[in-house]
Design a protein around this motif. Structure first.
Motif: not given
Length: 92
Positions: A1-9, A11-22
């Motif tokens: 997964m990219n670090k950030s959106c190429s269009h709007c910027g 961040s796809f990683e707001p904080e460590p462990g953010y996607y634990f809920g996913a």
């Protein structure tokens, strides 16, 4: 997964462990997939064996793994970060 959106910027990683809920979203999607496969097998072959059911569930989990991984992360980020599309009124 990219670090950030190429269009709007964004961040796809707001904080460590953010996607634990996913993982919980993924669990729900997999549960729905397993129930759908079980119902389909029951309708198509009412006298199935346990090994056939487990094989079907294992294959479906492996086949859909890349899709479920991405869609669960997308659903999780969409819960907390709202999407703001282009303002079409200012682009004319």
């Amino acid at each position: 997964m990219n670090k950030s959106c190429s269009h709007c910027g964004q961040s796809f990683e707001p904080e460590p462990g953010y996607y634990f809920g996913a993982m919980f979203v993924s669990y729900a999607i997999n549960t729905a997939l397993f129930i759908a496969a079980w119902v389909a097998l029951t309708v198509l072959k009412p006298d199935y064996s346990l090994s056939l059911l487990l094989s079907l569930l294992g294959v479906s989990a492996i086949v859909f793994l890349p899709f479920i991984y991405r869609i669960s992360r997308s659903i999780w980020i969409a819960i907390f970060i709202s999407y703001k599309g282009e303002d079409i009124s200012s682009s004319s």
